[in-house]
Design a protein around this motif. Structure first.
Motif, mmCIF file in Angstrom:
data_model
loop_
_atom_site.group_PDB
_atom_site.id
_atom_site.type_symbol
_atom_site.label_atom_id
_atom_site.label_comp_id
_atom_site.label_asym_id
_atom_site.label_seq_id
_atom_site.Cartn_x
_atom_site.Cartn_y
_atom_site.Cartn_z
ATOM 1 N N TYR A 16 16.338 -19.450 -23.794
ATOM 2 C CA TYR A 16 17.228 -18.284 -23.904
ATOM 3 C C TYR A 16 17.911 -18.154 -25.272
ATOM 4 O O TYR A 16 19.057 -17.728 -25.350
ATOM 5 C CB TYR A 16 18.293 -18.321 -22.798
ATOM 6 N N THR A 17 17.225 -18.534 -26.347
ATOM 7 C CA THR A 17 17.847 -18.448 -27.687
ATOM 8 C C THR A 17 17.569 -17.101 -28.358
ATOM 9 O O THR A 17 18.132 -16.826 -29.425
ATOM 10 C CB THR A 17 17.341 -19.577 -28.603
ATOM 11 N N LEU A 18 16.668 -16.260 -27.759
ATOM 12 C CA LEU A 18 16.332 -14.925 -28.277
ATOM 13 C C LEU A 18 15.851 -14.995 -29.741
ATOM 14 O O LEU A 18 16.022 -14.054 -30.515
ATOM 15 C CB LEU A 18 17.548 -13.978 -28.190
ATOM 16 N N GLY A 19 15.290 -16.145 -30.107
ATOM 17 C CA GLY A 19 14.775 -16.306 -31.472
ATOM 18 C C GLY A 19 15.865 -16.476 -32.528
ATOM 19 O O GLY A 19 15.594 -16.408 -33.730
ATOM 20 N N VAL A 20 17.131 -16.688 -32.100
ATOM 21 C CA VAL A 20 18.239 -16.861 -33.065
ATOM 22 C C VAL A 20 18.404 -18.363 -33.344
ATOM 23 O O VAL A 20 18.749 -19.123 -32.432
ATOM 24 C CB VAL A 20 19.569 -16.281 -32.500
ATOM 25 N N PRO A 21 18.158 -18.808 -34.588
ATOM 26 C CA PRO A 21 18.225 -20.257 -34.881
ATOM 27 C C PRO A 21 19.589 -20.869 -34.581
ATOM 28 O O PRO A 21 19.688 -22.015 -34.153
ATOM 29 C CB PRO A 21 17.917 -20.356 -36.384
ATOM 30 N N GLU A 22 20.681 -20.079 -34.758
ATOM 31 C CA GLU A 22 22.039 -20.621 -34.537
ATOM 32 C C GLU A 22 22.292 -21.004 -33.073
ATOM 33 O O GLU A 22 23.214 -21.774 -32.778
ATOM 34 C CB GLU A 22 23.112 -19.594 -34.956
ATOM 35 N N LEU A 23 21.471 -20.421 -32.162
ATOM 36 C CA LEU A 23 21.677 -20.723 -30.737
ATOM 37 C C LEU A 23 20.892 -21.948 -30.273
ATOM 38 O O LEU A 23 20.996 -22.353 -29.118
ATOM 39 C CB LEU A 23 21.302 -19.509 -29.878
ATOM 40 N N MET A 24 20.089 -22.533 -31.177
ATOM 41 C CA MET A 24 19.276 -23.702 -30.802
ATOM 42 C C MET A 24 20.153 -24.871 -30.328
ATOM 43 O O MET A 24 19.778 -25.612 -29.441
ATOM 44 C CB MET A 24 18.444 -24.195 -31.999
ATOM 45 N N ASP A 25 21.338 -25.038 -30.943
ATOM 46 C CA ASP A 25 22.231 -26.141 -30.576
ATOM 47 C C ASP A 25 23.059 -25.825 -29.341
ATOM 48 O O ASP A 25 23.906 -26.622 -28.932
ATOM 49 C CB ASP A 25 23.203 -26.454 -31.735
ATOM 50 N N GLY A 26 22.865 -24.652 -28.771
ATOM 51 C CA GLY A 26 23.651 -24.251 -27.603
ATOM 52 C C GLY A 26 24.939 -23.555 -28.017
ATOM 53 O O GLY A 26 25.252 -23.449 -29.199
ATOM 54 N N MET A 27 25.653 -23.070 -27.029
ATOM 55 C CA MET A 27 26.926 -22.375 -27.286
ATOM 56 C C MET A 27 28.038 -23.407 -27.403
ATOM 57 O O MET A 27 28.123 -24.331 -26.595
ATOM 58 C CB MET A 27 27.252 -21.415 -26.147
ATOM 59 N N GLU A 28 28.900 -23.236 -28.392
ATOM 60 C CA GLU A 28 30.039 -24.140 -28.578
ATOM 61 C C GLU A 28 31.105 -23.852 -27.513
ATOM 62 O O GLU A 28 31.547 -22.716 -27.373
ATOM 63 C CB GLU A 28 30.655 -23.915 -29.964
ATOM 64 N N VAL A 29 31.514 -24.897 -26.785
ATOM 65 C CA VAL A 29 32.548 -24.731 -25.751
ATOM 66 C C VAL A 29 33.842 -24.206 -26.382
ATOM 67 O O VAL A 29 34.526 -23.349 -25.821
ATOM 68 C CB VAL A 29 32.818 -26.079 -25.033
ATOM 69 N N VAL A 30 34.163 -24.730 -27.587
ATOM 70 C CA VAL A 30 35.391 -24.320 -28.281
ATOM 71 C C VAL A 30 35.364 -22.810 -28.512
ATOM 72 O O VAL A 30 36.330 -22.100 -28.240
ATOM 73 C CB VAL A 30 35.506 -25.061 -29.642
#
Length: 493
Positions: free
Chosen positions: A193-207
C-alpha cells in the motif's frame, strides 16, 4: 523486598538534577496545558514527541508522564472557574465545581480538587509499584495466541467505549489498522500500500499521525468552528477549606481512588467512566443531597477529581507490563517508547528496569511537585486564560510543523501531516474518536506478527486461537464485550 530495593534505585535515577528538571518541566507544562481549554495531554504529548530524537529515554518518559498527570490536575481549574473542561474527564468536576464558584466557594473547590488529586495519585502509584511486577511475572507466561487475543480485546473494548457509538469506534480503528499496514512487510519483504511513493516504504510515523490527529485537527477545529465562543470567568477566592469541608472531602477522595484504579488498568475508555461513577456514588452517600446541582456539593468535586487521577496513574500498569494503552495519551506514550526501540510488555521490567522504576519513582516526586505548583500558584495559572486563542493555536500549528519537519527533514511529511490533520478534523466534526486510529496503527502490526506466530505454532490451524485455556478465556471476554451491551439494551427495551 526486591520491589522496594528497585524502587529506591528508581528514586536514585529520578532524583538526579536533570531528571528532576524534566519532571518539573513536565508538571509545569502539563498544568498549563490542563488550564487552557481544549488542549488535552494527548495533544501536548503528541506535539512534543519529536523531542524523543534528542533526549535520552528515561528523561523524556519522566517528562511525558509529568505532562500527562499535570494536565489532569490543571483541567480542574478551567472546569471550576470557567465551566469549560480542558479534558473530557473534567466534565463531571465542572458540574459541581462551577456551581461552587458561582456561590463564592471557588477556592474550596480548587483546594479539594488539588489535594484529592494528590491523595489519589499517591495511593494509585503505590498500587502501580506493587502490581506492575506481579502482572509482568504472569504476562511472561502468555504465548502468541494469548497475545493476539489480548490485543483484539484491547481493540474491542477501547473502540466500544471511546466513541459516541461502537460503529464509529470501529471505523476509526480500521482506519488505524489500514495505516499500520503501509510499508514493508516484515516477513516477506514486500512493499504494501505504498502507492509507489518511496517515502512510505518505511511506513507511517506514529509521531506524525498523532500530531496530525490531535494537535493540527484541534487547531483547525477551533479556527473553523469555535472562534466566536465568549467565556465568562468566576472570581477566585482564597484557596483553603473549612474543617467541615475537609470532613466531607476525605471519604470522597478514598472512595473515588478505589473506583478509579480498576478502570485505569482495563481498556475501558480512560477516566471518563470512573469520574461519572464516583459522582453517582458521592450523590448517593452524601448527607447534603440538596446541594448537588444547586449551590454545589464539595463531594461532587472531590470524588470525580480523585477518581480521574487514580485512573490516569493506573493506566501505567497495562501500558508497561502488557504494552496495551487504555487511553488516548497512553497510546501516544506507547509510540514514544517505540521511537526508542523499546517495546513495553512483560520483558520490559527485565530489559529496561532502570527506566521503569525511575518512571514509577518520578510519579511520587511529580505528585508532590504538582501539589506545590497548584495550590499556591493557582492565581498565576488562571492568567493563562487571557492568552488570545488566535495566537495560541497559531503557535501550536507552528510547533507541530517544526517538530514533524525536524524528524526527517522531509517536505513530504508536512503534506502528510496536514492531510492527516484534515482527516482528524473530519473525524472530530462527525464525532468519530481519534484515539482508536492511533491504537490501531501501533497495535495493528504487533497483532499481525503475533497472529502469524500463533498460526505457525498451530501448523496453520486457526483452532490454536481457542484451544489453549487462556486464549479461550480472552476470546470469551471479547465476545462478552461486544455482545453484552447490546443484550442489556435489548432487555431494557
Amino acid at each position: 523486598m526486591d520491589v522496594w530495593n528497585q524502587l529506591l534505585q528508581g528514586f536514585a535515577t529520578a532524583g538526579t538534577p536533570i531528571n528532576l528538571l524534566w519532571a518539573l518541566l513536565g508538571c509545569t507544562i502539563g498544568t498549563a496545558i490542563g488550564v487552557l481549554p481544549g488542549i488535552g495531554p494527548a495533544t501536548a504529548v503528541a506535539m512534543l514527541l519529536p523531542i524523543t530524537l534528542q533526549v535520552e529515554p528515561t528523561g523524556s518518559m519522566i517528562f511525558f508522564a509529568g505532562i500527562y498527570y499535570g494536565a489532569m490536575y490543571g483541567g480542574s481549574t478551567t472546569s471550576i472557574l470557567l465551566n469549560t473542561p480542558g479534558e473530557a474527564a473534567s466534565m463531571v468536576t465542572a458540574m459541581e465545581g462551577n456551581k461552587m464558584a458561582k456561590n463564592g466557594r471557588a477556592g474550596a473547590a480548587l483546594a479539594t480538587a488539588a489535594i484529592g488529586s494528590f491523595v489519589a495519585g499517591t495511593i494509585a502509584t503505590v498500587v502501580v509499584t506493587i502490581a506492575a511486577p506481579v502482572v509482568a511475572k504472569y504476562a511472561v507466561l502468555l504465548g502468541p495466541p494469548e497475545y493476539f487475543m489480548l490485543m483484539v480485546l484491547a481493540f474491542a473494548t477501547v473502540t466500544s467505549v471511546l466513541g459516541k457509538s461502537t460503529l464509529r469506534g470501529f471505523t476509526s480503528l480500521f482506519i488505524g489498522l489500514a495505516l499500520g499496514l503501509i510499508g514493508i512487510d516484515q516477513i516477506t519483504g514486500q512493499a504494501r500500500y505504498t502507492l509507489g511513493v518511496p517515502e512510505l516504504m518505511d511506513g507511517m510515523e506514529v509521531v506524525l499521525i498523532a500530531v496530525g490527529l490531535f494537535a493540527v485537527a484541534e487547531a483547525l477545529h477551533v479556527v473553523l468552528f469555535e472562534g466566536r465562543v465568549v467565556e465568562t470567568q468566576n472570581k477566585l477566592t482564597k484557596v483553603h477549606m473549612t474543617r467541615q469541608e475537609w470532613k466531607r472531602s476525605i471519604p470522597a477522595w478514598l472512595r473515588a481512588t478505589f473506583i478509579g484504579i480498576p478502570f485505569g488498568t482495563i481498556p475501558a475508555g480512560g477516566s471518563e467512566i470512573p469520574t461519572f461513577l464516583s459522582y453517582a456514588t458521592e450523590k448517593k452517600f452524601s448527607k447534603h443531597k440538596e446541594q448537588f446541582g444547586t449551590t454545589g456539593a464539595i463531594e461532587g468535586v472531590a470524588g470525580p477529581e480523585a477518581a480521574n487521577n487514580a485512573a490516569i496513574t493506573a493506566t501505567l500498569i497495562p501500558l508497561l507490563t502488557l504494552g496495551i494503552p487504555t487511553s488516548n495519551t497512553a497510546a501516544i506514550l506507547l509510540g514514544a517508547f517505540q521511537n526508542y526501540g523499546i517495546q513495553p510488555g512483560p520483558q520490559l521490567l527485565d530489559t529496561n528496569a532502570t527506566l521503569v522504576w525511575a518512571l514509577i519513582a518520578s510519579l511520587y516526586i511529580g505528585n508532590v511537585m504538582l501539589l506545590v505548583l497548584n495550590l499556591p500558584m493557582v492565581g498565576l495559572w488562571v492568567k493563562l486564560l487571557k492568552v488570545p486563542k488566535a495566537q495560541l493555536y497559531a503557535g501550536i500549528l507552528i510547533f507541530a510543523t517544526v517538530g514533524v519537519y525536524g524528524m526527517r527533514q522531509s517536505a513530504f511529511d508536512l503534506f502528510l501531516l496536514y492531510g492527516v490533520g484534515l482527516l482528524g478534523l473530519v473525524l472530530r466534526r462527525f464525532d468519530f474518536p481519534a484515539a482508536p486510529v492511533v491504537i490501531g496503527m501501533i497495535l495493528g502490526p504487533l497483532a499481525e506478527a503475533q497472529l502469524r506466530n500463533a498460526l505457525s505454532i498451530g501448523e496453520g490451524k486457526w483452532s490454536i486461537l481457542w484451544e489453549r485455556p487462556m486464549s479461550a478465556t480472552l476470546l470469551a471476554c471479547i465476545v462478552a464485550v461486544l455482545v453484552l451491551p447490546r443484550l442489556i439494551k435489548l432487555f431494557k427495551r
